[in-house]
Structure formats: C-alpha cells, structure tokens
Design a protein around this motif. Structure first.
Motif, PDB file in Angstrom:
ATOM      1  N   GLN A  68       1.642 -39.074 -12.709  1.00 45.00           N
ATOM      2  CA  GLN A  68       0.791 -40.235 -13.044  1.00 45.00           C
ATOM      3  C   GLN A  68       0.687 -40.479 -14.549  1.00 45.00           C
ATOM      4  O   GLN A  68       0.225 -41.532 -14.971  1.00 45.00           O
ATOM      5  CB  GLN A  68      -0.592 -40.052 -12.439  1.00 45.00           C
ATOM      6  CG  GLN A  68      -0.529 -39.973 -10.920  1.00 45.00           C
ATOM      7  CD  GLN A  68      -1.852 -40.270 -10.272  1.00 45.00           C
ATOM      8  OE1 GLN A  68      -2.227 -41.424 -10.112  1.00 45.00           O
ATOM      9  NE2 GLN A  68      -2.572 -39.234  -9.924  1.00 45.00           N
ATOM     10  N   LYS A  69       1.114 -39.505 -15.347  1.00 42.07           N
ATOM     11  CA  LYS A  69       1.099 -39.736 -16.798  1.00 42.07           C
ATOM     12  C   LYS A  69       2.318 -40.532 -17.234  1.00 42.07           C
ATOM     13  O   LYS A  69       2.246 -41.343 -18.143  1.00 42.07           O
ATOM     14  CB  LYS A  69       1.101 -38.389 -17.544  1.00 42.07           C
ATOM     15  CG  LYS A  69      -0.229 -37.659 -17.454  1.00 42.07           C
ATOM     16  CD  LYS A  69      -0.156 -36.358 -18.222  1.00 42.07           C
ATOM     17  CE  LYS A  69      -1.379 -35.505 -17.904  1.00 42.07           C
ATOM     18  NZ  LYS A  69      -1.127 -34.086 -18.034  1.00 42.07           N
ATOM     19  N   THR A  70       3.451 -40.274 -16.570  1.00 49.08           N
ATOM     20  CA  THR A  70       4.707 -40.872 -17.038  1.00 49.08           C
ATOM     21  C   THR A  70       5.306 -41.884 -16.064  1.00 49.08           C
ATOM     22  O   THR A  70       6.201 -42.636 -16.437  1.00 49.08           O
ATOM     23  CB  THR A  70       5.762 -39.768 -17.264  1.00 49.08           C
ATOM     24  OG1 THR A  70       5.982 -39.117 -15.990  1.00 49.08           O
ATOM     25  CG2 THR A  70       5.289 -38.738 -18.272  1.00 49.08           C
ATOM     26  N   GLY A  71       4.875 -41.857 -14.811  1.00 52.35           N
ATOM     27  CA  GLY A  71       5.475 -42.725 -13.786  1.00 52.35           C
ATOM     28  C   GLY A  71       6.814 -42.202 -13.282  1.00 52.35           C
ATOM     29  O   GLY A  71       7.484 -42.880 -12.496  1.00 52.35           O
ATOM     30  N   MET A  72       7.207 -41.002 -13.720  1.00 53.67           N
ATOM     31  CA  MET A  72       8.502 -40.444 -13.306  1.00 53.67           C
ATOM     32  C   MET A  72       8.387 -39.797 -11.922  1.00 53.67           C
ATOM     33  O   MET A  72       7.314 -39.317 -11.536  1.00 53.67           O
ATOM     34  CB  MET A  72       8.977 -39.385 -14.307  1.00 53.67           C
ATOM     35  CG  MET A  72       9.196 -39.913 -15.714  1.00 53.67           C
ATOM     36  SD  MET A  72      10.703 -40.870 -15.857  1.00 53.67           S
ATOM     37  CE  MET A  72      11.897 -39.557 -16.116  1.00 53.67           C
ATOM     38  N   MET A  73       9.533 -39.760 -11.204  1.00 55.07           N
ATOM     39  CA  MET A  73       9.566 -39.110  -9.898  1.00 55.07           C
ATOM     40  C   MET A  73       9.839 -37.619 -10.102  1.00 55.07           C
ATOM     41  O   MET A  73      10.768 -37.223 -10.810  1.00 55.07           O
ATOM     42  CB  MET A  73      10.668 -39.708  -9.015  1.00 55.07           C
ATOM     43  CG  MET A  73      10.562 -41.211  -8.780  1.00 55.07           C
ATOM     44  SD  MET A  73       8.969 -41.819  -8.170  1.00 55.07           S
ATOM     45  CE  MET A  73       8.790 -40.950  -6.616  1.00 55.07           C
ATOM     46  N   VAL A  74       9.019 -36.811  -9.457  1.00 54.91           N
ATOM     47  CA  VAL A  74       9.091 -35.352  -9.618  1.00 54.91           C
ATOM     48  C   VAL A  74       9.867 -34.766  -8.426  1.00 54.91           C
ATOM     49  O   VAL A  74       9.496 -35.009  -7.283  1.00 54.91           O
ATOM     50  CB  VAL A  74       7.671 -34.747  -9.651  1.00 54.91           C
ATOM     51  CG1 VAL A  74       7.727 -33.236  -9.792  1.00 54.91           C
ATOM     52  CG2 VAL A  74       6.851 -35.378 -10.778  1.00 54.91           C
ATOM     53  N   PRO A  75      10.929 -34.007  -8.697  1.00 53.59           N
ATOM     54  CA  PRO A  75      11.708 -33.468  -7.578  1.00 53.59           C
ATOM     55  C   PRO A  75      10.968 -32.363  -6.815  1.00 53.59           C
ATOM     56  O   PRO A  75      10.217 -31.593  -7.402  1.00 53.59           O
ATOM     57  CB  PRO A  75      12.955 -32.863  -8.255  1.00 53.59           C
ATOM     58  CG  PRO A  75      12.983 -33.428  -9.620  1.00 53.59           C
ATOM     59  CD  PRO A  75      11.553 -33.703  -9.991  1.00 53.59           C
ATOM     60  N   LEU A  76      11.217 -32.340  -5.531  1.00 53.36           N
ATOM     61  CA  LEU A  76      10.770 -31.247  -4.667  1.00 53.36           C
ATOM     62  C   LEU A  76      11.841 -31.074  -3.589  1.00 53.36           C
ATOM     63  O   LEU A  76      11.642 -31.413  -2.431  1.00 53.36           O
ATOM     64  CB  LEU A  76       9.407 -31.583  -4.043  1.00 53.36           C
ATOM     65  CG  LEU A  76       8.810 -30.568  -3.068  1.00 53.36           C
ATOM     66  CD1 LEU A  76       8.607 -29.208  -3.715  1.00 53.36           C
ATOM     67  CD2 LEU A  76       7.492 -31.075  -2.507  1.00 53.36           C
ATOM     68  N   PRO A  77      13.034 -30.595  -4.014  1.00 48.32           N
ATOM     69  CA  PRO A  77      14.131 -30.542  -3.041  1.00 48.32           C
ATOM     70  C   PRO A  77      13.933 -29.402  -2.049  1.00 48.32           C
ATOM     71  O   PRO A  77      13.875 -28.240  -2.429  1.00 48.32           O
ATOM     72  CB  PRO A  77      15.370 -30.301  -3.911  1.00 48.32           C
ATOM     73  CG  PRO A  77      14.861 -29.688  -5.167  1.00 48.32           C
ATOM     74  CD  PRO A  77      13.438 -30.132  -5.340  1.00 48.32           C
TER      75      PRO A  77
END
Lengths: 89, 305
Positions: free
Chosen positions: B164-173
């Motif tokens: 929520q700080k950057t709007g980036m998608m965080v991986p969880l493979p």
C-alpha cells in the motif's frame, strides 16, 4: 445551509463518468455521479446554502443558472442527505 | 540457504523439533509436524525457497497434528493449528498438504492487513504484472498455470498482494491447486511442469498441485508494477474475447473481490482506486486455454514494442 458530515479532507476519486468517495466516518465506499461528488468537494471547506451551491457549480460547469438547474442541485442534495454524507442546518 | 540444500531426513527432523522455517514471499512460515509425507512435499515444491534459521522470527507458526484417540488407527485425521487455535475441522491425514496450503491461505487472508489483498492470480512478463481477480470457478488457476508454462513469472495463484505504500505487487509464489477437469488439461498443456500427487475427493473435489517454477521462487522478493487487471471467465465453448472494462466497474469488482478491503479503510481505497486508474482493465472470456494464453502474451508483448 448544508455542511459535510464526513471528515475532511474528503477521499473522492473521479473516474470520468462517475466518482467513488470513501467515508472515513463509516468505512463505506459510495458510488456517485459527478454532480453530487462536485457538491461534496464544494462543501469541504465551508457550509453553503442550496442557492450558493447551485450558482457556484453552474459557473464551474459552464451551465446556465436556471430553475431546472436549481431543482437538479436540490435533488443531489437530498440524495447526499439520505446517504448521511451531508446535513442541513 | 535454500530448502534444496538440506536432506529430506534433516527436513523431517526440523519439522518434528524446532520447526521447518522458510520464506513464503513476504512471510516467514514455521511448520511443526511429524507427518513425513507432508514434509517431503514441502521440500519438493518449495526447494528454491529460502530456508530460515531455527530461531528465525516467523509470522505464522503452524502445527499439523495427527488426531488422537482410537480413530487415529482407523481413519487418522490431520489437524491444522495456528497459535493453538484450530480454525478448521480435521482433514483425512493423507490430505494434510492441501489442508496446510488452504490453512496458510486463511492465515494470510485474515491477518496480513498491512497489505491490500485481492483474491487473484498475479503473473509478470517484461517487468509488468498482470492481475487476474476472479471468483471461484472462473478458471483463474488454470489460466495462471497456462501462463507460467509459457514464460510468465508466477507471483501468486491465490493472492494479489499490494504494497500500500508503493502500489507494487508483492510475490507469494506457491503451488497452484488444480481441481477436477483442469488437472488433466494443465498436465497435457504443460507436460514439463512438476506436479504432486492427486488428492481424491477433498472438500474441493480432486486436487493436484502444480509446483511453482524454480525461477519464480528464486525471484520471490522481486515486486512488479501492475500494468493490467483482467477479469477472466472460463466457459466451455466460449469464443476467446478480451473487452476493455470500465475503470469504475473494475474498481467495484476489485473492492468486492478483495479479502480485506473494509479492514484497510481509506488507505485501501486509495490503493485500489490507484490500481484501477493506473492499469489497463479488461474482461476476458474464453473456452480455450491456449487461445487465452496466446492473447494475453500478445497483449504484453505488444506493450513492449
């Protein structure tokens, strides 16, 4: 006079044909057409009468200030009151 | 140190004593169990994940226990326990792995509110993320499996985790749980992929897990900027079609689809409206996996040229 019920600053995002507004007081997200969204933003800094609101929004939208226009503003104010986003004092 | 660097014997010993601790995307997970086949599957599927030290701080401490009493000899059950809470009814002991995966989903979806979490697959190509929010039964996992078998990087099959700080998608493979008809379909479409055993007659039908590609595990700390939000819908016999989705509608669909939108409050609103504005939004209807994969790959590659 109409004033906001929701805390300021308003979180409102415009998606061209309509807008979404997040009410921090209730946690609800509201789907609004552009006219009521514009009214909310207008009330962000001060309370205003229905006539003042109609006049200012008409100028902003380059719309003639007619009786029909005032009626549409009144309807939008009613809608916002029903959503409990504004109150009439 | 990677999970692949320890022997199965050492992995089983760790799980039975100090806990098997490994990195799952932004989370550190600790599994305690004496179920050796469960440990073997974890070691096999997550071999390229980082193995954590025995004293590493973990967000989730999960026990997978064997039921007690006389029933343990007749129909043994596996019990999922987190912080001494048992949120689910026990599963058959030989279904411990799918239970662990679903249980870990529950832990993440119900506690990780520092992120905005969509029920969504996320894949990446050319540095840009494609978010696939979907309802159960929409073919999300099948499409995700198809895409990663054609060169897309897996960020997640289940969670669209947004920083929520950057709007980036965080991986969880993690593994992709394929169900019923999609098992054979994907095994045929991606014969080089690694699959686990088929768990028959689980609560979600037959389930077979597809392993995350090793490269996706190795890059699991590498976030990606969302470029596309696509709402997939599989329907047998349907012509493959990609339609531009109104951004306001996309926002509404994502807010309904997010696990924790109400909990994230104004910040979640900001994050999600930001995503709807920033990304290209589409609806995808398809009845053919290869057509859908080809179309999405073309979309991504055209943006690159």
């Amino acid at each position: 006079m109409y004033s906001l019920n929701t805390p300021t600053p308003i979180q409102c995002v415009d998606f061209n044909t309509h807008a979404f507004m997040y009410d921090r007081r209730t946690g609800e997200t509201h789907y609004l057409s552009l006219l009521p969204a514009e009214i909310l933003l207008l009330l962000e800094n001060q309370s205003r009468s229905a006539h003042d609101i109609a006049t200012i929004v008409a100028e902003a939208c380059e719309h003639p200030m007619t009786e029909e226009w005032q009626t549409s503003i009144d309807k939008a104010l009613d809608g916002l009151s029903q959503l409990d986003l504004i109150q009439q004092q | 140190m990677k999970i692949a660097d320890i022997s199965i014997r050492d992995g089983i010993k760790k799980a039975a004593t100090s806990g098997l601790r490994y990195q799952a995307g932004p989370f550190a997970v600790c599994i305690y169990t004496r179920n050796t086949s469960l440990v073997e599957l974890i070691l096999r599927f997550y071999n390229q994940s980082t193995l954590l030290e025995d004293d590493a701080v973990c967000q989730f401490h999960i026990d997978v226990l064997r039921s007690g009493g006389l029933r343990r000899f007749i129909r043994p059950k596996a019990i999922f326990s987190i912080d001494a809470i048992r949120p689910f009814d026990p599963y058959p002991y030989d279904q411990a792995f799918p239970m662990l995966e679903w249980g870990l989903n529950w832990c993440i979806g119900s506690t990780a509110h520092q992120y905005l979490i969509l029920h969504s697959a996320v894949v990446e190509r050319n540095g840009k993320a494609l978010v696939l929010p979907a309802q159960p039964g929409s073919g999300k996992s099948t499409l995700c499996a198809g895409l990663i078998s054609r060169g897309w990087r897996l960020l997640s099959d289940e969670f669209g985790i947004i920083d929520q700080k950057t709007g980036m998608m965080v991986p969880l493979p993690r593994v992709i749980p394929l169900k019923n008809e999609s098992i054979e379909l994907v095994q045929h479409y991606a014969p080089e992929a690694v699959f686990g055993p088929i768990f028959r007659k689980t609560r979600k039908g037959d389930v077979c897990h597809m392993a995350p590609p090793p490269s996706s595990l190795q890059r699991q700390l590498e976030q990606a900027k969302p470029a596309w939000v696509i709402f997939p819908k599989y329907k047998h016999g349907q012509k493959t079609e990609l339609k531009v989705e109104d951004k306001g509608v996309a926002f509404t669909r994502m807010s309904n689809n997010a696990f924790n939108y109400p909990m994230t409050m104004g910040r979640g609103f900001q994050t999600l409206t930001g995503l709807a504005k920033q990304a290209q939004c589409f609806s995808l209807q398809s009845g053919d996996l290869d057509e859908a994969v080809t179309l999405l790959t073309q979309l991504a590659d055209e943006c690159e040229t």
